[in-house]
Design a protein around this motif. Structure first.
Motif, PDB file in Angstrom:
ATOM      1  N   SER A  61       0.858  -1.187   0.000  1.00 31.65           N
ATOM      2  CA  SER A  61       0.000   0.000   0.000  1.00 31.65           C
ATOM      3  C   SER A  61       0.892   1.233   0.000  1.00 31.65           C
ATOM      4  O   SER A  61       1.944   1.254   0.654  1.00 31.65           O
ATOM      5  CB  SER A  61      -0.929   0.009   1.221  1.00 31.65           C
ATOM      6  OG  SER A  61      -0.189  -0.048   2.424  1.00 31.65           O
ATOM      7  N   LEU A  62       0.493   2.254  -0.741  1.00 26.31           N
ATOM      8  CA  LEU A  62       1.321   3.453  -0.831  1.00 26.31           C
ATOM      9  C   LEU A  62       1.436   4.168   0.509  1.00 26.31           C
ATOM     10  O   LEU A  62       2.468   4.742   0.830  1.00 26.31           O
ATOM     11  CB  LEU A  62       0.748   4.413  -1.878  1.00 26.31           C
ATOM     12  CG  LEU A  62       0.831   3.966  -3.341  1.00 26.31           C
ATOM     13  CD1 LEU A  62       0.320   5.078  -4.254  1.00 26.31           C
ATOM     14  CD2 LEU A  62       2.242   3.574  -3.735  1.00 26.31           C
ATOM     15  N   ALA A  63       0.363   4.164   1.301  1.00 27.89           N
ATOM     16  CA  ALA A  63       0.372   4.860   2.591  1.00 27.89           C
ATOM     17  C   ALA A  63      -0.308   3.998   3.638  1.00 27.89           C
ATOM     18  O   ALA A  63      -1.017   3.038   3.327  1.00 27.89           O
ATOM     19  CB  ALA A  63      -0.339   6.209   2.478  1.00 27.89           C
ATOM     20  N   HIS A  64      -0.082   4.352   4.908  1.00 31.83           N
ATOM     21  CA  HIS A  64      -0.767   3.690   6.021  1.00 31.83           C
ATOM     22  C   HIS A  64      -1.590   4.764   6.733  1.00 31.83           C
ATOM     23  O   HIS A  64      -2.300   5.519   6.073  1.00 31.83           O
ATOM     24  CB  HIS A  64       0.266   3.006   6.932  1.00 31.83           C
ATOM     25  CG  HIS A  64      -0.337   2.060   7.913  1.00 31.83           C
ATOM     26  ND1 HIS A  64      -0.306   2.270   9.277  1.00 31.83           N
ATOM     27  CD2 HIS A  64      -1.000   0.893   7.734  1.00 31.83           C
ATOM     28  CE1 HIS A  64      -0.919   1.278   9.895  1.00 31.83           C
ATOM     29  NE2 HIS A  64      -1.360   0.426   8.983  1.00 31.83           N
ATOM     30  N   ASN A  65      -1.519   4.852   8.029  1.00 30.38           N
ATOM     31  CA  ASN A  65      -2.281   5.872   8.755  1.00 30.38           C
ATOM     32  C   ASN A  65      -1.470   7.156   8.850  1.00 30.38           C
ATOM     33  O   ASN A  65      -0.836   7.448   9.855  1.00 30.38           O
ATOM     34  CB  ASN A  65      -2.666   5.357  10.144  1.00 30.38           C
ATOM     35  CG  ASN A  65      -3.777   4.334  10.091  1.00 30.38           C
ATOM     36  OD1 ASN A  65      -4.596   4.371   9.165  1.00 30.38           O
ATOM     37  ND2 ASN A  65      -3.816   3.419  11.027  1.00 30.38           N
ATOM     38  N   GLY A  66      -1.500   7.920   7.773  1.00 35.40           N
ATOM     39  CA  GLY A  66      -0.753   9.160   7.683  1.00 35.40           C
ATOM     40  C   GLY A  66      -0.240   9.342   6.267  1.00 35.40           C
ATOM     41  O   GLY A  66       0.218   8.389   5.633  1.00 35.40           O
ATOM     42  N   ALA A  67      -0.329  10.561   5.742  1.00 37.08           N
ATOM     43  CA  ALA A  67       0.175  10.841   4.401  1.00 37.08           C
ATOM     44  C   ALA A  67       1.694  10.713   4.389  1.00 37.08           C
ATOM     45  O   ALA A  67       2.365  10.892   5.400  1.00 37.08           O
ATOM     46  CB  ALA A  67      -0.244  12.241   3.975  1.00 37.08           C
ATOM     47  N   ASN A  68       2.239  10.375   3.232  1.00 34.67           N
ATOM     48  CA  ASN A  68       3.694  10.301   3.083  1.00 34.67           C
ATOM     49  C   ASN A  68       4.084  10.849   1.712  1.00 34.67           C
ATOM     50  O   ASN A  68       3.264  11.480   1.032  1.00 34.67           O
ATOM     51  CB  ASN A  68       4.198   8.875   3.300  1.00 34.67           C
ATOM     52  CG  ASN A  68       3.611   7.880   2.310  1.00 34.67           C
ATOM     53  OD1 ASN A  68       3.174   8.243   1.217  1.00 34.67           O
ATOM     54  ND2 ASN A  68       3.602   6.606   2.674  1.00 34.67           N
ATOM     55  N   GLN A  69       5.325  10.604   1.301  1.00 35.74           N
ATOM     56  CA  GLN A  69       5.813  11.150   0.039  1.00 35.74           C
ATOM     57  C   GLN A  69       5.157  10.507  -1.182  1.00 35.74           C
ATOM     58  O   GLN A  69       5.314  10.995  -2.299  1.00 35.74           O
ATOM     59  CB  GLN A  69       7.344  11.019  -0.038  1.00 35.74           C
ATOM     60  CG  GLN A  69       7.870   9.618  -0.360  1.00 35.74           C
ATOM     61  CD  GLN A  69       7.977   8.716   0.860  1.00 35.74           C
ATOM     62  OE1 GLN A  69       7.243   8.875   1.820  1.00 35.74           O
ATOM     63  NE2 GLN A  69       8.914   7.777   0.820  1.00 35.74           N
ATOM     64  N   ASN A  74      -6.124   7.648   4.516  1.00 33.37           N
ATOM     65  CA  ASN A  74      -7.502   7.781   5.012  1.00 33.37           C
ATOM     66  C   ASN A  74      -7.584   8.783   6.161  1.00 33.37           C
ATOM     67  O   ASN A  74      -8.625   9.386   6.389  1.00 33.37           O
ATOM     68  CB  ASN A  74      -8.041   6.420   5.434  1.00 33.37           C
ATOM     69  CG  ASN A  74      -7.419   5.914   6.717  1.00 33.37           C
ATOM     70  OD1 ASN A  74      -7.933   6.123   7.818  1.00 33.37           O
ATOM     71  ND2 ASN A  74      -6.288   5.224   6.608  1.00 33.37           N
ATOM     72  N   THR A  75      -6.491   8.981   6.885  1.00 33.96           N
ATOM     73  CA  THR A  75      -6.484   9.934   8.008  1.00 33.96           C
ATOM     74  C   THR A  75      -6.578  11.373   7.529  1.00 33.96           C
ATOM     75  O   THR A  75      -6.776  12.279   8.332  1.00 33.96           O
ATOM     76  CB  THR A  75      -5.212   9.763   8.854  1.00 33.96           C
ATOM     77  OG1 THR A  75      -4.062   9.894   8.000  1.00 33.96           O
ATOM     78  CG2 THR A  75      -5.170   8.400   9.521  1.00 33.96           C
ATOM     79  N   GLY A  76      -6.460  11.594   6.222  1.00 30.46           N
ATOM     80  CA  GLY A  76      -6.590  12.942   5.692  1.00 30.46           C
ATOM     81  C   GLY A  76      -7.950  13.555   5.931  1.00 30.46           C
ATOM     82  O   GLY A  76      -8.087  14.788   5.946  1.00 30.46           O
TER      83      GLY A  76
END
Length: 330
Positions: A61-69, A74-76
């Protein structure tokens, strides 16, 4: 690798292809797969996608609980977005590299917009490895109807997750119960549980549970009696049940078809679903599906067949990509 190659190779095998799953299961052993639940460790080095693939990673998955590079999460919905509810240019390159290698794109944790963009970008079917239906439980980790349809359009599969807080929106405790529980914890010097997560799931109770377990036997018995009294007089909202869980399966099957729905757990000490709180209770899910009229073939698709089909298609896309590259280079 150490588990499957050195510690217990006679009991469990590592699957690197969809065919490996069938072969290992056919030998009577358990099957292990490696997934990467956050692309953050790739940094800005695209070569690391292949490094994870070479180590055995077969979905990411590209991200988990928090945006990244790579992507928004979903936490957005609570914290705001880094990429306008979408995927960064680096994330787009990572999806293309995953397609090239034969690595499944997992969209369970990324944001709604990121998931829809991944469905457009991927040349291979995508998966939601552990999500449920937002129409039945309105939390950011679940998928709404548009997302489910977009996933199915790629040929992918949503693995309905056996996690209580994603299956049933819990009613908050009454003020009376909250006050009683707070007084009980203060009386026995027990710390408060962690606050509710952005995903809608309850916060961890591990520190609180450890403190209760550390009480002397007599005090622990006294605590248990007092808690039982509170639960009898002021019961909490009951957890999700297997029936609630299969309601999500039913909904998804009716919306996008049996070929695009699977079963998953997200167990880490249990998912809190009454009747499906460990792998030992998995039969209860099958039993409820039988009660609702699903056939053996349909149930087989949801337990493994659909995901293995998608994995095989992802492998085929990668093989075709390599073939095209060789033709171009020659």
């Amino acid at each position: 690798h150490r588990l499957t190659e050195q510690i217990a190779p006679d009991k469990i095998g590592l699957a690197l292809t969809s065919a490996d799953v069938r072969r290992i299961a056919g030998s009577g052993r358990k099957v292990a797969l490696i997934g990467v639940e956050n692309a953050y460790p790739i940094g800005e080095d695209l070569r690391r996608v292949k490094e994870f693939y070479d180590r055995g990673g077969r979905y990411m998955s590209l991200a988990h609980n928090g945006a990244n590079q790579m992507s928004d999460s979903n936490t957005g919905e609570r914290d705001g977005y880094m990429w306008k509810d979408g995927i960064s240019p680096m994330g787009e390159r990572v999806i293309a590299e995953m397609n090239r290698l034969g690595m499944m794109v997992d969209v369970s944790h990324p944001s709604r917009g990121s998931m829809l963009k991944a469905a457009q970008l991927s040349k291979a079917p995508i998966i939601a490895s552990h999500s449920a239906v937002r129409a039945l439980c309105d939390v950011p980790r679940n998928m709404d109807d548009e997302m489910l349809k977009a996933l199915a359009k790629t040929g992918g599969v949503v693995q309905i997750v056996g996690f209580s807080s994603y299956i049933k929106t819990p009613k908050p405790d009454t003020a009376e119960r909250t006050t009683a529980l707070k007084a009980l914890r203060e009386r026995f010097t027990i710390p408060e549980p962690a606050p509710r997560q952005a995903s809608g799931a309850p916060g961890s109770t591990r520190t609180m549970d450890d403190a209760v377990a550390a009480l002397p036997a007599a005090r622990r018995a006294e605590y248990d009696r007092a808690l039982a009294d509170i639960n009898t007089r002021m019961p909490a909202d009951p957890p999700a049940t297997v029936k609630d869980y299969v309601n999500h399966i039913d909904y998804a099957v009716k919306l996008i078809g049996i070929d695009h729905v699977g079963i998953s757990s997200d167990f880490d000490g249990g998912g809190g679903v009454d009747g499906f709180n460990s792998a030992a209770e998995a039969f209860n899910v099958t039993l409820e599906l039988v009660r609702r009229g699903y056939t053996e073939q349909q149930i087989g698709k949801m337990w493994s067949g659909n995901l293995l089909r998608v994995w095989g298609q992802v492998e085929a896309v990668a093989k075709q990509d390599r073939k095209s590259t060789r033709l171009k280079s020659s």
